[in-house]
Design a protein around this motif. Structure first.
Motif, PDB file in Angstrom:
ATOM      1  N   ILE A   1       0.846  -1.195   0.000  1.00 32.39           N
ATOM      2  CA  ILE A   1       0.000   0.000   0.000  1.00 32.39           C
ATOM      3  C   ILE A   1       0.881   1.244   0.000  1.00 32.39           C
ATOM      4  O   ILE A   1       1.846   1.336   0.760  1.00 32.39           O
ATOM      5  CB  ILE A   1      -0.928   0.005   1.233  1.00 32.39           C
ATOM      6  N   GLY A   2       0.549   2.209  -0.864  1.00 32.08           N
ATOM      7  CA  GLY A   2       1.190   3.515  -0.844  1.00 32.08           C
ATOM      8  C   GLY A   2       0.388   4.465   0.029  1.00 32.08           C
ATOM      9  O   GLY A   2      -0.843   4.509  -0.080  1.00 32.08           O
TER      10      GLY A   2
ATOM     11  N   GLN B   1       6.124  19.573  -2.842  1.00 32.47           N
ATOM     12  CA  GLN B   1       6.288  18.560  -1.795  1.00 32.47           C
ATOM     13  C   GLN B   1       5.182  17.508  -1.876  1.00 32.47           C
ATOM     14  O   GLN B   1       5.439  16.313  -1.704  1.00 32.47           O
ATOM     15  CB  GLN B   1       6.283  19.216  -0.425  1.00 32.47           C
ATOM     16  N   GLN B   2       3.973  17.977  -2.137  1.00 31.05           N
ATOM     17  CA  GLN B   2       2.848  17.041  -2.256  1.00 31.05           C
ATOM     18  C   GLN B   2       3.094  16.049  -3.386  1.00 31.05           C
ATOM     19  O   GLN B   2       2.895  14.841  -3.235  1.00 31.05           O
ATOM     20  CB  GLN B   2       1.548  17.810  -2.510  1.00 31.05           C
ATOM     21  N   ARG B   3       3.552  16.531  -4.538  1.00 27.87           N
ATOM     22  CA  ARG B   3       3.782  15.650  -5.685  1.00 27.87           C
ATOM     23  C   ARG B   3       4.925  14.669  -5.413  1.00 27.87           C
ATOM     24  O   ARG B   3       4.867  13.507  -5.813  1.00 27.87           O
ATOM     25  CB  ARG B   3       4.083  16.482  -6.934  1.00 27.87           C
ATOM     26  N   VAL B   4       5.940  15.141  -4.720  1.00 28.53           N
ATOM     27  CA  VAL B   4       7.042  14.258  -4.378  1.00 28.53           C
ATOM     28  C   VAL B   4       6.559  13.153  -3.435  1.00 28.53           C
ATOM     29  O   VAL B   4       6.932  11.981  -3.586  1.00 28.53           O
ATOM     30  CB  VAL B   4       8.199  15.054  -3.741  1.00 28.53           C
ATOM     31  N   ALA B   5       5.735  13.517  -2.462  1.00 26.47           N
ATOM     32  CA  ALA B   5       5.200  12.513  -1.532  1.00 26.47           C
ATOM     33  C   ALA B   5       4.370  11.471  -2.278  1.00 26.47           C
ATOM     34  O   ALA B   5       4.431  10.273  -1.967  1.00 26.47           O
ATOM     35  CB  ALA B   5       4.364  13.202  -0.459  1.00 26.47           C
ATOM     36  N   ILE B   6       3.591  11.912  -3.263  1.00 23.45           N
ATOM     37  CA  ILE B   6       2.798  10.973  -4.048  1.00 23.45           C
ATOM     38  C   ILE B   6       3.698  10.106  -4.922  1.00 23.45           C
ATOM     39  O   ILE B   6       3.479   8.890  -5.058  1.00 23.45           O
ATOM     40  CB  ILE B   6       1.756  11.735  -4.886  1.00 23.45           C
TER      41      ILE B   6
END
Length: 361
Positions: free
Chosen positions: A84-85, A146-151
């Protein structure tokens, strides 16, 4: 369609405090589901139980046909083995690692060699149009980056499920709108089973195919996003998802063949509305969405068949394309969203029966 996630009688308590009452539901493969609710309703707890970051107090959880938790069988598969991501609300990026190494980290934990994991991380960066950020550190990124990197980090090891815990809440309003569009496109492209936790009904309705509204550890309403908005089943659902106006009424008669109830309003008016069976004499609520109210300068301009009420305007708020109007009527306070608003003279609101929903609780 095939169920990717199943929950059977899942409960959670912390000592004597019950957080989740027994919840049973299934989430289809490739779907986008939103767990919507106010703070403390149990939505993040439920997400963590699916992820394996916390253990239920009872029940059973299945992912892709395999039981990952069972109270009766004593099974509890660790989070790292559930494939799970998970994207946390704070993004939880390692501050001392470059973007490339942050994204590659899940592969490092799985024993993938440095070259292979960096190749996979660069491929994910390219897919999400983030290649230029590879050598930056998290503190050098904007909130949206940051949000895109976390995803990207949550996707790099090809999980079977993506869990998102309020991933847009840290963004400003303009970035949040852009991020919703980007996230919707990404999920549609990957066709990855996605579960989003949010307290924002606009976010839930715009992103998810299905909305599960939670209240005090229980499922208040569960269905397609359009259904939850257009046909709320309870006064709480009507208010939380879109802030509906509610009017108290008393059932005069119910016609089972037509499926209609005649309702007496507090000001002496009467409405006949479609309804599920209800006994005469019972009190019900009528819900009307703010955008369904007609804001009028004259009663004669109302749609045919509408109930027209005088409105004493308390506030007119310009929102760009629309006006938000708040005021009082003989049936209580009402809020309307309208493209036009009379600025001088009397103001009325029109309520058409087609725009009303009868709520039994």
């Amino acid at each position: 369609m095939t169920a990717m996630i199943t929950l059977n009688g899942v409960t959670k308590s912390y000592g004597q405090v019950k957080v989740l009452d027994p919840i049973s539901l299934s989430i289809e493969e490739g779907s986008f589901t939103a767990l919507l609710g106010a703070s403390g309703c149990g939505k993040t707890t439920l997400l963590n139980l699916i992820a394996g970051l916390d253990s239920p107090s009872g029940g059973e959880i299945g992912i892709n046909g395999s039981v990952v938790y069972s109270a009766s069988a004593g099974a509890d598969l660790p989070a790292e083995r559930r494939n799970i991501g998970y994207v946390f609300q704070s993004y939880a990026l390692w501050p001392h690692m470059r973007v490339l190494d942050n994204i590659a980290y899940p592969l490092r934990l799985r024993g993938v060699g440095r070259r292979e994991r960096h190749e996979a991380a660069r491929a994910m960066l390219a897919r999400l149009e983030l290649s230029a950020l590879a050598d930056r550190y998290p503190f050098e990124l904007s909130g949206g980056q940051q949000q895109r990197v976390a995803i990207a980090r949550a996707l790099v090891f090809r999980p079977q499920v993506l869990l998102l815990d309020e991933p847009l809440s840290s963004l400003d309003a303009q970035l949040r709108e852009r991020a919703r569009t980007w996230l919707a496109k990404l999920q549609a492209e990957l066709k990855l089973t996605t579960v989003l936790v949010t307290h924002d009904h606009v976010e839930a309705l715009s992103l998810a195919d299905r909305v599960i509204l939670l209240r005090d550890g229980n499922v208040e309403q569960d269905g397609p996003a359009t259904e939850v908005y257009d046909t709320p089943r309870t006064a709480y659902a009507a208010d939380f998802v879109g802030g509906a106006n509610t009017i108290t009424a008393t059932v005069e008669t119910f016609e089972p063949v037509a499926g209609q109830a005649a309702l007496a309003l507090g000001n002496g008016d009467r409405l006949v509305l479609p309804s599920t069976p209800v006994d005469p004499g019972n009190e019900v609520k009528i819900a009307i969405r703010p955008r369904r109210l007609q804001v009028l300068g004259h009663p004669a301009s109302a749609r045919t068949g509408s109930l027209v009420l005088p409105l004493t305007v308390g506030a007119r708020l310009f929102q760009g394309n629309d006006w938000e109007v708040v005021g009082t009527t003989p049936l209580g306070e009402m809020r309307a969203i309208s493209p036009t608003v009379p600025m001088n003279g009397p103001v009325f609101v029109g309520i058409h029966p087609d725009d009303c929903r009868v709520l039994l609780s």
